[in-house]
Design an enzyme around this catalytic site. Structure first.
Site, PDB file in Angstrom:
ATOM      1  N   LYS A   1      46.591  26.433  79.258  1.00 22.49           N
ATOM      2  CA  LYS A   1      45.517  25.873  80.097  1.00 22.49           C
ATOM      3  C   LYS A   1      45.325  26.796  81.284  1.00 22.49           C
ATOM      4  O   LYS A   1      46.284  27.403  81.772  1.00 22.49           O
ATOM      5  CB  LYS A   1      45.894  24.475  80.596  1.00 22.49           C
ATOM      6  CG  LYS A   1      44.700  23.650  81.008  1.00 22.49           C
ATOM      7  CD  LYS A   1      44.031  23.033  79.799  1.00 22.49           C
ATOM      8  CE  LYS A   1      42.816  22.218  80.132  1.00 22.49           C
ATOM      9  NZ  LYS A   1      42.318  21.483  78.949  1.00 22.49           N
TER      10      LYS A   1
HETATM   11  P1  NAD Z   1      32.808  17.100  82.489  1.00 20.73           P
HETATM   12  O1  NAD Z   1      33.062  17.852  83.733  1.00 20.73           O
HETATM   13  O2  NAD Z   1      31.690  17.506  81.598  1.00 20.73           O
HETATM   14  O3  NAD Z   1      32.611  15.528  82.816  1.00 20.73           O
HETATM   15  C1  NAD Z   1      33.524  14.765  83.556  1.00 20.73           C
HETATM   16  C2  NAD Z   1      32.859  13.423  83.862  1.00 20.73           C
HETATM   17  O4  NAD Z   1      33.800  12.587  84.551  1.00 20.73           O
HETATM   18  C3  NAD Z   1      31.655  13.531  84.806  1.00 20.73           C
HETATM   19  O5  NAD Z   1      30.698  12.558  84.433  1.00 20.73           O
HETATM   20  C4  NAD Z   1      32.256  13.206  86.184  1.00 20.73           C
HETATM   21  O6  NAD Z   1      31.298  12.713  87.103  1.00 20.73           O
HETATM   22  C5  NAD Z   1      33.236  12.134  85.767  1.00 20.73           C
HETATM   23  N1  NAD Z   1      34.314  11.920  86.738  1.00 20.73           N
HETATM   24  C6  NAD Z   1      35.071  12.852  87.385  1.00 20.73           C
HETATM   25  N2  NAD Z   1      35.964  12.261  88.181  1.00 20.73           N
HETATM   26  C7  NAD Z   1      35.787  10.923  88.014  1.00 20.73           C
HETATM   27  C8  NAD Z   1      36.403   9.772  88.552  1.00 20.73           C
HETATM   28  N3  NAD Z   1      37.399   9.884  89.431  1.00 20.73           N
HETATM   29  N4  NAD Z   1      35.954   8.558  88.148  1.00 20.73           N
HETATM   30  C9  NAD Z   1      34.961   8.445  87.255  1.00 20.73           C
HETATM   31  N5  NAD Z   1      34.343   9.491  86.718  1.00 20.73           N
HETATM   32  C10 NAD Z   1      34.736  10.713  87.095  1.00 20.73           C
HETATM   33  O7  NAD Z   1      34.208  17.108  81.687  1.00 20.73           O
HETATM   34  P2  NAD Z   1      34.436  16.883  80.126  1.00 20.73           P
HETATM   35  O8  NAD Z   1      34.451  18.214  79.470  1.00 20.73           O
HETATM   36  O9  NAD Z   1      33.542  15.799  79.638  1.00 20.73           O
HETATM   37  O10 NAD Z   1      35.968  16.385  80.125  1.00 20.73           O
HETATM   38  C11 NAD Z   1      36.315  15.029  80.349  1.00 20.73           C
HETATM   39  C12 NAD Z   1      37.768  14.825  79.920  1.00 20.73           C
HETATM   40  O11 NAD Z   1      37.920  15.185  78.554  1.00 20.73           O
HETATM   41  C13 NAD Z   1      38.811  15.657  80.678  1.00 20.73           C
HETATM   42  O12 NAD Z   1      40.016  14.927  80.766  1.00 20.73           O
HETATM   43  C14 NAD Z   1      39.016  16.861  79.759  1.00 20.73           C
HETATM   44  O13 NAD Z   1      40.268  17.501  79.971  1.00 20.73           O
HETATM   45  C15 NAD Z   1      38.946  16.172  78.427  1.00 20.73           C
HETATM   46  N6  NAD Z   1      38.633  17.065  77.304  1.00 20.73           N
HETATM   47  C16 NAD Z   1      37.482  17.793  77.289  1.00 20.73           C
HETATM   48  C17 NAD Z   1      37.208  18.605  76.178  1.00 20.73           C
HETATM   49  C18 NAD Z   1      35.925  19.367  76.059  1.00 20.73           C
HETATM   50  O14 NAD Z   1      35.676  19.948  74.980  1.00 20.73           O
HETATM   51  N7  NAD Z   1      35.067  19.416  77.049  1.00 20.73           N
HETATM   52  C19 NAD Z   1      38.123  18.684  75.133  1.00 20.73           C
HETATM   53  C20 NAD Z   1      39.278  17.915  75.189  1.00 20.73           C
HETATM   54  C21 NAD Z   1      39.527  17.097  76.282  1.00 20.73           C
END
Ligand code: NAD
Length: 420
Positions: A106
């Site tokens: 990461k």
């Molecule tokens: P992103 O940045 O696109 O979206 C994050 C979302 O969460 C946004 O809507 C933001 O406003 C919201 N958010 C942030 N802090 C918050 C809080 N305290 N309370 C409520 N909402 C909050 O990120 P993403 O890529 O959608 O990732 C989301 C999760 O999924 C993370 O834990 C990430 O590690 C995990 N993840 C993402 C991927 C990927 O392919 N993007 C893959 C595996 C896991």
């Protein structure tokens, strides 16, 4: 939100518990408690007003036992090394649970990307890439998008790495724009995986998908796609939220309209969304709503010891990494809540990243139908493995997933032996 130290403690707790279930000796898995490598970099960036600002960045490689390291790059103002270490270890387990030939890594930069101009963000990304360059490469460690990063940023990483090498190296990073070697279906892959696992969970529980009520925390890449695809499957999405708060409508939100609103202007947040019969709620209220399914898809440590006893959903599908603290997990287990674990649920992204890397290395392109079909096959196989393991050993699904993953990593370590 709890400190990220706890995020790493949660990981160690689950590791120990699963190792005990597998009957492992400390010697068999002790190395998994430590990342193989940690690099910290200080990244000077010339800001648009001429000032030099220095940002802190990391790349952590947890394990190379089953193949090159794979893991996202996060841009977030509160990120720290313990969080990155936990996220890297989860990547090792995630790749093992879906049985793709990678270890985990990461990366992160302590920055709020939304406060930088595009030019500043590009300079930051290029300098960070240059500083971690000795560690990354298609055979060594392959970054991908995570919170706060996107396809455009992956394109800058690919270009920077290629400039140093003197030729194009698309396989150094995944989640790139399709025009420079990205895979069709990658952007939606994590959310598609979440939808598939939610659907399979309902099937195995003997419950219908049609009309199932769902609340989703986080409307970014993962939460937004999950909401759209579950709505298409016939679920009723009654609540969604983002950093600004949540919205609720008992008869079901119009996800297409909400996503159009969020995408229509940079900085658009749910607090500004208005719709017929739509009520504004807090993130805490969203987590404790009376729905069939709760999907945390935002950040770590959202379901805490304080929130867990008030959770009314009977099924939690963990789309975010580490959304449930280990003490909250124990409460949910006692309450009989089915928690489908993150390392299985959100693995769709890394699976399609794997397809992207395969396409880059072989200079091939797959069509979207092939990507989605192969993703579905891998996700459903992994789901069945985890469900059956949990059922036969009468353990929670998280332990079922950890057992499978740790068994695979430990086997690889044993076959290879400890160097020298
Ligand atoms: P992103 O940045 O696109 O979206 C994050 C979302 O969460 C946004 O809507 C933001 O406003 C919201 N958010 C942030 N802090 C918050 C809080 N305290 N309370 C409520 N909402 C909050 O990120 P993403 O890529 O959608 O990732 C989301 C999760 O999924 C993370 O834990 C990430 O590690 C995990 N993840 C993402 C991927 C990927 O392919 N993007 C893959 C595996 C896991």
């Amino acid at each position: 939100m709890q400190e990220s130290f706890d995020t790493y403690q949660s990981l160690l707790y689950s590791l120990d518990r699963a190792a005990a279930l597998l009957g492992l000796e400390e010697n068999d898995y002790v190395a998994l408690k430590y990342p193989e490598r940690e690099l910290k970099v200080s990244i000077p960036v010339e800001m648009d007003d001429g000032r030099i600002e220095v940002f802190e960045g990391y790349r952590v490689q947890h394990s190379t036992s089953r193949g090159p390291c794979k893991g996202g790059l996060r841009y977030h103002p509160e990120v720290d090394i313990n969080e990155v270490k936990a996220l890297a270890a989860w990547m090792t387990l995630k790749c093992a649970v879906v049985n793709i030939p990678y270890g985990g890594a990461k990366g992160a930069v302590k920055v709020d990307p939304y406060q930088l101009s595009k030019a500043e963000l590009k300079r930051l990304t290029r300098r960070y890439t240059a500083m971690i360059l000795p560690l990354i490469g298609p055979e060594k460690d392959i970054p991908a998008p995570d919170v706060g990063t996107n396809a455009e940023i992956m394109g800058w990483i690919m270009d920077t790495y290629s400039m140093f090498k003197g030729y194009s190296v698309p396989g150094v990073v995944t989640g790139k724009p399709v025009d420079i070697g990205g895979s069709l279906g990658r952007r939606e892959a994590t959310g598609r995986g979440v939808m598939l696992i939610t659907r399979e969970t309902l099937h195995r529980m003997g419950k219908p998908v049609l009309g199932t009520t769902v609340a989703i925390q986080g409307m970014g890449n993962v939460g937004g796609t999950t909401a759209r695809l579950l709505e298409l499957e016939g679920c009723r999405i009654v609540a969604v939220s983002d950093i600004s708060g949540g919205i609720y409508k008992r008869s079901g939100l119009d996800i297409t309209d909400i996503l159009a609103y969020l995408g229509s202007g940079s900085g658009n947040l749910l607090s500004g969304y208005e719709g017929d019969g739509v009520k504004h709620i807090t993130n805490e209220v969203l987590l404790t709503l009376d729905t069939d399914i709760l999907i945390p898809a935002a950040m770590e440590n959202q379901i805490t010891l304080e929130i867990a006893p008030r959770i009314r959903a009977r099924v939690i599908v963990e789309a975010a990494n580490g959304p449930t603290t280990s003490d909250a997990d124990a409460v949910l287990e006692k309450q009989g809540v089915t928690v489908v674990p993150d390392i299985l649920v959100n693995a769709g992204g890394v699976v399609v990243s794997y397809f992207e890397w395969i396409q880059n290395i072989q200079s091939l392109t797959w069509d979207e139908e092939e990507v989605n079909r192969t993703l579905e096959k891998i996700m459903i196989r992994a789901f069945n493995d985890v469900w059956d393991s949990a059922l036969s050993d009468k353990i929670p699904l998280r332990m079922g997933a950890y057992k499978i993953a740790i068994d695979r990593v430990v086997k690889a370590k044993k076959i290879r032996g400890v160097f020298p």
